[in-house]
Every structure is written in structure tokens, then in C-alpha cells.
Design an enzyme around this catalytic site. Sequence first.
Site, PDB file in Angstrom:
ATOM      1  N   LYS A   1       0.933  -1.161   0.015  1.00 24.72           N
ATOM      2  CA  LYS A   1      -0.182   0.035  -0.064  1.00 24.72           C
ATOM      3  C   LYS A   1       0.875   1.276   0.050  1.00 24.72           C
ATOM      4  CE  LYS A   1      -3.794  -0.598   2.558  1.00 24.72           C
ATOM      5  NZ  LYS A   1      -4.426  -0.833   3.751  1.00 24.72           N
TER       6      LYS A   1
ATOM      7  N   ARG B   1      -3.045   3.149   8.647  1.00 21.45           N
ATOM      8  CA  ARG B   1      -3.541   1.923   7.756  1.00 21.45           C
ATOM      9  C   ARG B   1      -2.202   0.764   7.791  1.00 21.45           C
ATOM     10  NH1 ARG B   1      -4.766   4.766   2.163  1.00 21.45           N
ATOM     11  NH2 ARG B   1      -5.609   3.086   1.863  1.00 21.45           N
TER      12      ARG B   1
ATOM     13  N   GLY C   1      -8.395  -8.359   4.724  1.00 22.57           N
ATOM     14  CA  GLY C   1      -9.189  -8.403   5.944  1.00 22.57           C
ATOM     15  C   GLY C   1      -8.337  -8.798   6.851  1.00 22.57           C
TER      16      GLY C   1
ATOM     17  N   MET D   1      -5.214  -7.127   8.468  1.00 21.83           N
ATOM     18  CA  MET D   1      -5.071  -6.133   9.193  1.00 21.83           C
ATOM     19  C   MET D   1      -5.710  -4.916   9.064  1.00 21.83           C
ATOM     20  SD  MET D   1      -1.585  -7.224  10.124  1.00 21.83           S
ATOM     21  CE  MET D   1      -0.388  -8.055   9.376  1.00 21.83           C
TER      22      MET D   1
ATOM     23  N   ARG E   1      -3.293  -0.941  -6.486  1.00 22.05           N
ATOM     24  CA  ARG E   1      -2.473  -2.023  -6.726  1.00 22.05           C
ATOM     25  C   ARG E   1      -2.729  -2.861  -8.030  1.00 22.05           C
ATOM     26  NH1 ARG E   1      -5.399  -4.979  -1.758  1.00 22.05           N
ATOM     27  NH2 ARG E   1      -7.301  -5.369  -2.823  1.00 22.05           N
TER      28      ARG E   1
ATOM     29  N   HIS F   1      -6.834 -31.787   7.714  1.00 22.83           N
ATOM     30  CA  HIS F   1      -6.725 -33.120   7.185  1.00 22.83           C
ATOM     31  C   HIS F   1      -7.400 -33.677   5.839  1.00 22.83           C
ATOM     32  CE1 HIS F   1      -7.780 -37.469   7.208  1.00 22.83           C
ATOM     33  NE2 HIS F   1      -6.784 -37.701   7.431  1.00 22.83           N
TER      34      HIS F   1
ATOM     35  N   ARG G   1       5.092 -47.637 -16.750  1.00 21.09           N
ATOM     36  CA  ARG G   1       5.263 -48.600 -15.689  1.00 21.09           C
ATOM     37  C   ARG G   1       4.729 -49.943 -16.128  1.00 21.09           C
ATOM     38  NH1 ARG G   1       2.609 -44.218 -13.387  1.00 21.09           N
ATOM     39  NH2 ARG G   1       3.714 -43.254 -11.815  1.00 21.09           N
TER      40      ARG G   1
ATOM     41  N   ARG H   1      10.032 -48.595 -17.715  1.00 21.51           N
ATOM     42  CA  ARG H   1      10.451 -49.108 -16.396  1.00 21.51           C
ATOM     43  C   ARG H   1      10.312 -50.557 -16.188  1.00 21.51           C
ATOM     44  NH1 ARG H   1       8.576 -46.540 -10.968  1.00 21.51           N
ATOM     45  NH2 ARG H   1       6.771 -47.944 -11.195  1.00 21.51           N
TER      46      ARG H   1
ATOM     47  N   SER I   1      16.816 -41.115 -14.607  1.00 21.00           N
ATOM     48  CA  SER I   1      15.562 -40.429 -14.253  1.00 21.00           C
ATOM     49  C   SER I   1      15.413 -40.444 -12.917  1.00 21.00           C
ATOM     50  CB  SER I   1      14.336 -41.204 -15.104  1.00 21.00           C
ATOM     51  OG  SER I   1      13.271 -40.694 -14.821  1.00 21.00           O
TER      52      SER I   1
ATOM     53  N   GLY J   1      13.404 -40.260  -9.827  1.00 20.28           N
ATOM     54  CA  GLY J   1      12.248 -40.924  -9.083  1.00 20.28           C
ATOM     55  C   GLY J   1      11.999 -40.129  -7.801  1.00 20.28           C
ATOM     56  N   THR J   2      11.458 -38.904  -7.928  1.00 21.40           N
ATOM     57  CA  THR J   2      11.380 -37.976  -6.736  1.00 21.40           C
ATOM     58  C   THR J   2      10.382 -38.542  -5.840  1.00 21.40           C
ATOM     59  OG1 THR J   2      10.056 -36.428  -8.141  1.00 21.40           O
ATOM     60  CG2 THR J   2      12.332 -36.007  -7.928  1.00 21.40           C
ATOM     61  N   ASN J   3       9.438 -39.569  -6.111  1.00 24.75           N
ATOM     62  CA  ASN J   3       8.577 -39.805  -4.971  1.00 24.75           C
ATOM     63  C   ASN J   3       9.302 -40.790  -4.042  1.00 24.75           C
ATOM     64  OD1 ASN J   3       6.734 -38.702  -6.617  1.00 24.75           O
ATOM     65  ND2 ASN J   3       5.825 -40.590  -7.496  1.00 24.75           N
ATOM     66  N   ASP J   4       9.948 -41.853  -4.419  1.00 21.65           N
ATOM     67  CA  ASP J   4      10.716 -42.696  -3.710  1.00 21.65           C
ATOM     68  C   ASP J   4      11.900 -41.814  -3.137  1.00 21.65           C
ATOM     69  OD1 ASP J   4       9.982 -45.340  -3.016  1.00 21.65           O
ATOM     70  OD2 ASP J   4       9.813 -45.523  -5.164  1.00 21.65           O
TER      71      ASP J   4
ATOM     72  N   CYS K   1      10.853 -38.279 -13.286  1.00 20.32           N
ATOM     73  CA  CYS K   1       9.567 -39.019 -13.606  1.00 20.32           C
ATOM     74  C   CYS K   1       8.616 -39.058 -12.201  1.00 20.32           C
ATOM     75  CB  CYS K   1       9.550 -40.264 -14.173  1.00 20.32           C
ATOM     76  SG  CYS K   1      10.658 -41.438 -13.110  1.00 20.32           S
TER      77      CYS K   1
ATOM     78  N   TYR L   1      14.530 -33.082 -19.301  1.00 25.30           N
ATOM     79  CA  TYR L   1      13.060 -33.235 -19.522  1.00 25.30           C
ATOM     80  C   TYR L   1      12.481 -33.384 -18.027  1.00 25.30           C
ATOM     81  CZ  TYR L   1      13.299 -38.265 -18.923  1.00 25.30           C
ATOM     82  OH  TYR L   1      13.772 -39.351 -18.755  1.00 25.30           O
TER      83      TYR L   1
HETATM   84  P1  ADP Z   1      -7.829  -2.287   3.500  1.00 27.73           P
HETATM   85  O1  ADP Z   1      -6.703  -2.548   3.406  1.00 27.73           O
HETATM   86  O2  ADP Z   1      -8.690  -3.023   4.303  1.00 27.73           O
HETATM   87  O3  ADP Z   1      -8.483  -1.944   2.044  1.00 27.73           O
HETATM   88  P2  ADP Z   1      -7.349   0.801   3.869  1.00 27.73           P
HETATM   89  O4  ADP Z   1      -6.125   1.013   4.668  1.00 27.73           O
HETATM   90  O5  ADP Z   1      -7.214   0.705   2.373  1.00 27.73           O
HETATM   91  O6  ADP Z   1      -7.680  -0.720   4.161  1.00 27.73           O
HETATM   92  O7  ADP Z   1      -8.394   1.545   4.440  1.00 27.73           O
HETATM   93  C1  ADP Z   1      -9.828   1.274   4.650  1.00 27.73           C
HETATM   94  C2  ADP Z   1     -10.862   2.018   4.050  1.00 27.73           C
HETATM   95  O8  ADP Z   1     -10.504   3.427   4.524  1.00 27.73           O
HETATM   96  C3  ADP Z   1     -10.836   2.182   2.592  1.00 27.73           C
HETATM   97  O9  ADP Z   1     -11.951   2.330   1.776  1.00 27.73           O
HETATM   98  C4  ADP Z   1      -9.860   3.329   2.275  1.00 27.73           C
HETATM   99  O10 ADP Z   1     -10.035   3.940   1.090  1.00 27.73           O
HETATM  100  C5  ADP Z   1     -10.341   4.202   3.634  1.00 27.73           C
HETATM  101  N1  ADP Z   1      -9.252   5.300   3.907  1.00 27.73           N
HETATM  102  C6  ADP Z   1      -8.176   5.112   4.359  1.00 27.73           C
HETATM  103  N2  ADP Z   1      -7.492   5.954   4.297  1.00 27.73           N
HETATM  104  C7  ADP Z   1      -8.115   7.059   4.346  1.00 27.73           C
HETATM  105  C8  ADP Z   1      -8.127   8.638   4.358  1.00 27.73           C
HETATM  106  N3  ADP Z   1      -7.062   9.254   4.676  1.00 27.73           N
HETATM  107  N4  ADP Z   1      -9.297   9.340   4.079  1.00 27.73           N
HETATM  108  C9  ADP Z   1     -10.223   8.751   3.615  1.00 27.73           C
HETATM  109  N5  ADP Z   1     -10.329   7.444   3.512  1.00 27.73           N
HETATM  110  C10 ADP Z   1      -9.559   6.670   3.938  1.00 27.73           C
HETATM  111 MG    MG Z   2       9.983 -45.537  -7.291  1.00 30.44          MG
HETATM  112 MG    MG Z   3      -7.872  -0.633   1.039  1.00 26.20          MG
END
Ligand code: ADP
Ligand code: MG
Ligand code: MG
Length: 892
Positions: free
Chosen positions: A21, A90, A99, A101, A335, A451, A572, A627, A776, A778-781, A844, A864
Amino acid sequence: MKFVYDFAEGNKDLKDLLGGKGANLAEMTNLGLPVPPGFTITTEACQQYLRNGQHVDGLAGEIDTHLEALESAMGRRLGDPADPLLVSVRSGAKFSMPGMMETVLNVGLNDASVAGLSRQAGGNDRFAWDSYRRLIQMFGKTVCDVPGHEFEDALHEAKTAKGVTDDVQLDAEDLRALVTAYKKVFVKHTGHDFPQDPREQLDLAVEAVFRSWNADRAVLYRRQERIPTDLGTAVNVVAMVFGNLGSDSGTGVAFTRDPATGEQGVYGDYLANAQGEDVVAGIRNTLPLADLEQLDKTSYDELMRIMATLEGHYRDLCDIEFTIERGKLWMLQTRVGKRTAAAAFTIAAQLVDEGVIDLDEALTRVSGAQLAQLMFPRFDLSGSPESITRGVGASPGAAYGQVVFTSQQAVEVAAEGRPVILVRRETNPDDLPGMIAANGILTSRGGKTSHAAVVARGMGKTCVCGADDVAVSQDSFAVGEAVVREGDVISIDGTTGRVYLGEVPVRPSEVVQYFEGDLDPAHANDPLVAAVHRLITHADEKRRLTVRTNADTGADAARARRFGAQGIGLCRTEHMFLGDRRELVERLILARNETERNEALVALQPLQRADFLEIFREMNGLPVTVRLIDPPLHEFLPSLEELAVKVAVAHEHGRHVEHDEQLLAAVRRMHEQNPMLGLRGVRLGLVIPGLFAMQVRAIAEAAVALAAEGGNPRPEIMVPLVGAVQELETVRAEAEKIISEVAGSSGVRILIGTMIEVPRAALTAGQIAEAAEFFSFGTNDLTQMAWGFSRDDVEGAFFWRYLELGIFGISPFESIDADGVGRLVTIAAEEGRAARPGLKLGVCGEHGGDPDSVHFFHQVGLDYVSCSPFRVPIARLEAGRAAVESEGSDHR
Ligand code: ADP
Ligand code: MG
Ligand code: MG
């Protein structure tokens, strides 16, 4: 060490230091885009904070300096009661962890500055109190672990009391009262008042972001996604801009192309008079981004221009977060956007068409894992089936069947020829038979490393796990209102994690149809198919690795050839001893003298010859590595229990069953404690006279027969389980004699080589190469013996725990353990080639079709890889990508 960077000081290549970010905010700032000013605290500060027990020398001073600069740029002081500067705090790690942090907005507000904020906004009290209550809510939740629902309950109560349904219907007085209610919640859970000092708010929020790196959810997510644990997160401090100032303000998200299909156009959502997360939280109905044009044409046009700039700059699909404050557009994040597998291919090809990237770069934008996803059959969702829940897509595929709740039921229903979905709270090793019998597995607990998930992936079986709103009882499960009983039919999608009621029709993948050469004409102009075609063709041009297949029958060979296999790396021969040929194997095992043994071998030989001829024909002109028989011979006999019961029952009835008695005696005699380490592979050839000779003769005769038909057979005889050159020399001497006898003047040439699958073979490869024309791996064994893991047992027994503990991030049977097993491969490749220049090297094991492993084999310089037919396109693509990548790193 410098811990704080102004946005103007960073750039997009500093993700390690500034997080994704922060690096991209800096990049946008330097592009001259409207980003609110701010600064980034580095991941190194976070690492030190976590390492040194919550203190970082010099950090506070650097924050002071940068905060002062921010204040003078904005002409406001943080939390100034008369005219406050507010900031957001942020998180932002190198890899986006959706979601994981959280963010705190409106830092700097308190009982005094709330009035100042109102004045800034022209006396908008409602806005000021709304911002304040959001701060307490986010700060409480993120920084002080106050349960979020307590705030939501209070908000709900406020709305109910007033008889309204929407937040925007609450006025300034309501929100002021809500702030009082929130503060009470805050005190109740923390034992102290909501902090009024703006700088204290800021510092606490920064530290909370640091600590959230080690939150349970984040740790679990990193383990599942194999993200290193020591990276740490950066923290961004950004001047607030406000989308909740009225109807001329708002906030939105946008994509420069459709992330689902790759189509160009305007994609996104907009919400007027809202802040932060409101758009994605689904609190109110959002507008499609295109509607913004009517609401605020100036901002819309500017956004379109910026999106074009960003695409041009990043040369890829970007996703964007923006806010409009009173008609002024602000960029808050961008991004390179996540996308579906189909979109990844389509977008890469589009960008090539648009002249934005070249084909080499396009290859780096897609992956074998994505291609694999596109090759699974998929549900035909055109009938809009009802999805009752969604869990974790743990092992891809589309499966439907009758619901059962125990392993035993699964086995029974499957035995009647009906498809089964095994539903369990979670699975354990006792469920293995049921998991094998089932078409798909659904669990309500556990994630990608549970599991169920690990075992299902190992078996290539569809699995959805961790569907936590599914309540499983003895003979039914409930999801919300729906109750599904034993015997009802459901469908599960192991890619999306969705669960549907009833049987959803499954349609074959058009990408597979394309490879098979029988594409449905309806898909002839499908952009996805065209994109796959272009990229795989380019991969073929670039790659240095040849891709062969593992195939034991003519039919498999033919299919693999259509998928692009350039030969067989592993044929085989053991299946050629099954079915109605078992009887001959029994005769071989029970032979009392040389004559009887030879009779059995003489009877087997023409059958084997016919098998080989069929395969050589299908692979005409391409190498076929055969083989010699590998498994212990007693595996071809009935089980001890089965025979013992049969004989006992016969005796009870006074019957004499000489053959079964002999078999039983043989099974007892041949029993091994550790069959994987017992009489198998080359050892069989050395102990049972005539066995290998019979196979070698069948291979040579089949090759001569094909040559006589005008074909071009290229057989290679591979000796399994060699650990010492003497073993190979002995087999070789006998084989050469037979070959020259059979093929002497036919012009047929047959190579003789060995598998490298015993660690000792890898460590003495220099010697072994003297007697081998090819290796060749035989990476399993090799994995089994290097780790001492019984591969038939461990995945089900305890790998889930090893994955959970992070001892390895992925099963070493799935992806090669480069440090250990890979080292053996490297040693053997180097010492083998030193002893015999031009020694042909291949692999193989299952790893031949695993994307990461293919890159490793490319680097080691093998000739190969060989993999199952379905994995051939994946290996082709990855081999091309590996070649492009290593070219890239050579240039640097
Ligand atoms: P996440 O990584 O969960 O997207 P963000 O850091 O991008 O979290 O922020 C969560 C929300 O808050 C986003 O919708 C972002 O656009 C908004 N936000 C973050 N910083 C500001 C800011 N300085 N002014 C207005 N909105 C902001
Ligand atoms: Mg074998
Ligand atoms: Mg964001």
C-alpha cells in the site's frame, strides 16, 4: 536506520520496506496524482518492535518530524481543537492479506476537536459526530480488542429507537448520543476512557498495527498462503479526506478491467455520503461506477483519466480505492489487481495485443496453477442453482453426489455405483476409505491445511472445507433454514468453495477440449481459448525443458501426445501383470523349478510385447522410457487375510484346496515388514532369474516389429531402485546380450539407464553414470527415502499437523523439497554429467507436473520432466516461464 518515509520519498519497487500500500501510494504521489499527503513507517520498524519487545529506538522522533511536515503541508495540527488535522492509520504488508490487518480512520478527533471539525465543514455537526463515532468504533475494535458487535448493537439500537433503517437517517443529536454510548462500551471493555490525546491515539494505533502482524488470523493466513513470517507490516499515516460530507461526497472502488473476465470497461461501485469501508461492507446499496458520470461528471472524467494513467504505468489491471470530498477526487489506494484464472490469461493476451507488454512478459503474468484451474470440469451455472453456503475451496474440481455422513456409508453407496459426497465436521485418518470412495468431501471445520484438505489434494479429489455455518449432525446437516438429509444430493465446487442443493450439471473445460483438439464450435472464438493458445505456444518456443508424460497404455499415450507430450518418461510395466494375467504371475511365483518358471515367463512375454508395441506405435518417433518391473511380487497375490479365510472355510467343509494353500504359504513366506524397502525394483531382477530378461526381450521385439512396419521406435530401458553401480552393471550386461540378439541388425537402438530414487544412488551418481545412458529422478521414492516418510501412510496420518506447525509449507510429495531432496538431485546431476558428458537427465516423479518443482528442475539443468497426461500443459507453461525468468535474471 531510517524508519519513516514521506510518500514523496518512496516508489512502487520498495514493497519490502514500505509494504504494497505504502509503495503504491508513493508511486501515485510521484505520478502527480491527487493522493492526500502522508508518510509510511517501514516494515523494519515493525520487525524491531516485535523483536525488541515493543520499543523502537528513534522511531518516535522520526514520526514527530514527519508529522510536523504533514501538519505544515496541510496547514492544520493533529487534533487541534479549533481546526484539527485528522489522519488514518493503515496497515500494509508486502503481500496483501485481505481483511487481516485493519485500519483506523479519523485519528485526532476528541471531545474538543469534534467541534473544530464541524466548523471546518461549514457547521456540519452531523458529519463531525459521525466521524467521531466511527473513530471510537474502529479504534475500540482494532486497537483495544473491544468486540465489534457491541458497537454494531448500539448503532442498531439507535436506529430502532428512532424508527429508521439507514445510518444516514441519524442526525447530529442521535450521533452525539451514540458517541456517549460507544464510550461506555469502550470503558466497559478496556477499563479506561477513550484516549483524548491525539498523539496518544496515533501512537497506540501504530503499535496496534505492528502487533496485528502476529494476530492468530494473520499467522494462520500466512501459513496457508506460504508467506514468510518475519516480513512485518508497514504502517501508513494519511491525511483524512471525507466522503461523508454530504451528497456531493462519496467513496468507491474501481477496476481498470473486469477482474472476472478481463474485459475492458468501467467496473466498480460507488456510494455517496459514505466513508471508508461502507462500500464493501454492504451497509447500503451501492451504485455501479458508471452512474457516477451523472452525479459528478468532473470527478468521473478525472477518475477515468487516472485509471488510464495507472494502467499505462503499471501495464496491468489495477484496482483502486478513491474518495470524493465535495467534488474533489482523492486516490487512496491502488495495486495490481487480483483476478480469476480466466482473466489472468485473457488480460495477458489483451495487453500483448495492445502493445503494452511482450509475450515473454505475458508468460510471467499467468501460472501453471491457474492453467490447472482452467482444466478442471466446472459447474454449468446457467440454471442459477441455489448456493446454500460457501466454505474454503480446498481442492479444486466440481463434484455432486448423495450426501453421506460416515466413511462406511461412503464406501457402501459408492459400491452401488452412485456418486457420493462425504460430509463430516472434520476428517481423520479413519475416514480414508470413505474419502477414497467419495466424489467430493465437505467439512464444516478446518482450513486449507486441515486433514481433509491435505488428503483430498493428494488424491486430486474435490474438497470444500471449513464451511462453518454448516451444522453437521448424525444423519443430516443444516445451513440456515435448509436441512440436507442423508441421501439428498448436493454439489460442491472445490475452486470457489460453493455448495449447491441438488445436482448441478458439470461441463467439461473448453481449455481441455482445446488441448484435445475437439473444441465445441461454440467456443471457437472464445478469447480465453485464444489466450491459452498464444501463451502455451510461446512457452513452447521459450522452454529448454522437454515435457514427457507418464503413461502405461496406448490410450494414455495418445491423449498425452495430444496434450503436447514429447515422449514417455515413465511407462510402468506392473499393470501388465494384473487382470487375467495374475494367474501367470502366480505360476511364476509358485514355480518349483526352472522349467515351471520359464513356462510362466514364456507365456507372459508375448503379452508384454503386444503392450509395448501399442505404446511404441502411439509414440512413434518419440522416446519411450520403459521401467522394468518395480513392485514386490507379493503385491500381485491375494491378501493374507483373504487367503487365510478361504483356506479355513474350505478345510471346515473338508475340501482340499491345494492351489490356495500354496498361495497362502507363498504369501506367508514372502511377507515383508517394510515392502517399500524390500524385495523390489532391481533386486527382483537380480533374484528372480529370467524376469527382467523376459521384459527386455519383449521391449526389443516390439521395437523391431515397429521398425519393420516402417516406424521409428525409440525405447529406453529404465532399471528401478538402483543404489550401486554393480546392480546396474549386472542387469545391463544381460540386457545388452538380449538386445543384440533380438535387434542386432534391425537398426533399432535401445538406451539403458536407471532411476535415481535411492539416496545412495544420488550420492554415487558419478559411478552409476559409468553404466547408465540416462538418469531419471524418481522423486517420489527419493523423497520417501530422504525424509524417511512412508508415502502411503504419512499424508493421511500426520502431514496436516506438520503443515499446521509450519514444518513445511507444502507436502514434499507435492512440491520438491529443494533444500534436501533437491540437493540430492543437484549432486547427482552434476556428478553424473561430470562422469559422462551428455548424460540425459529427467524426472518422472509426481513433481514433474508441479509448477514450483518444474522451475527447480529447469535451474538444475535437467533435459526433461515427465508427468501425468493432464499435467503436461501445465509443465509446458511452467517450463516456458522458468526459461523466461532465468533469461530475465541473466540480464540483470
Ligand atoms: P484495507 O487494506 O482493508 O483496504 P485501507 O487502509 O485501504 O484498508 O482503508 C480502509 C478504508 O478506509 C478504505 O476504503 C480506504 O479508502 C479508506 N481510507 C483510508 N485512509 C483514508 C483517508 N486518509 N481518507 C479517507 N479514507 C481513507
Ligand atoms: Mg520408485
Ligand atoms: Mg484498501
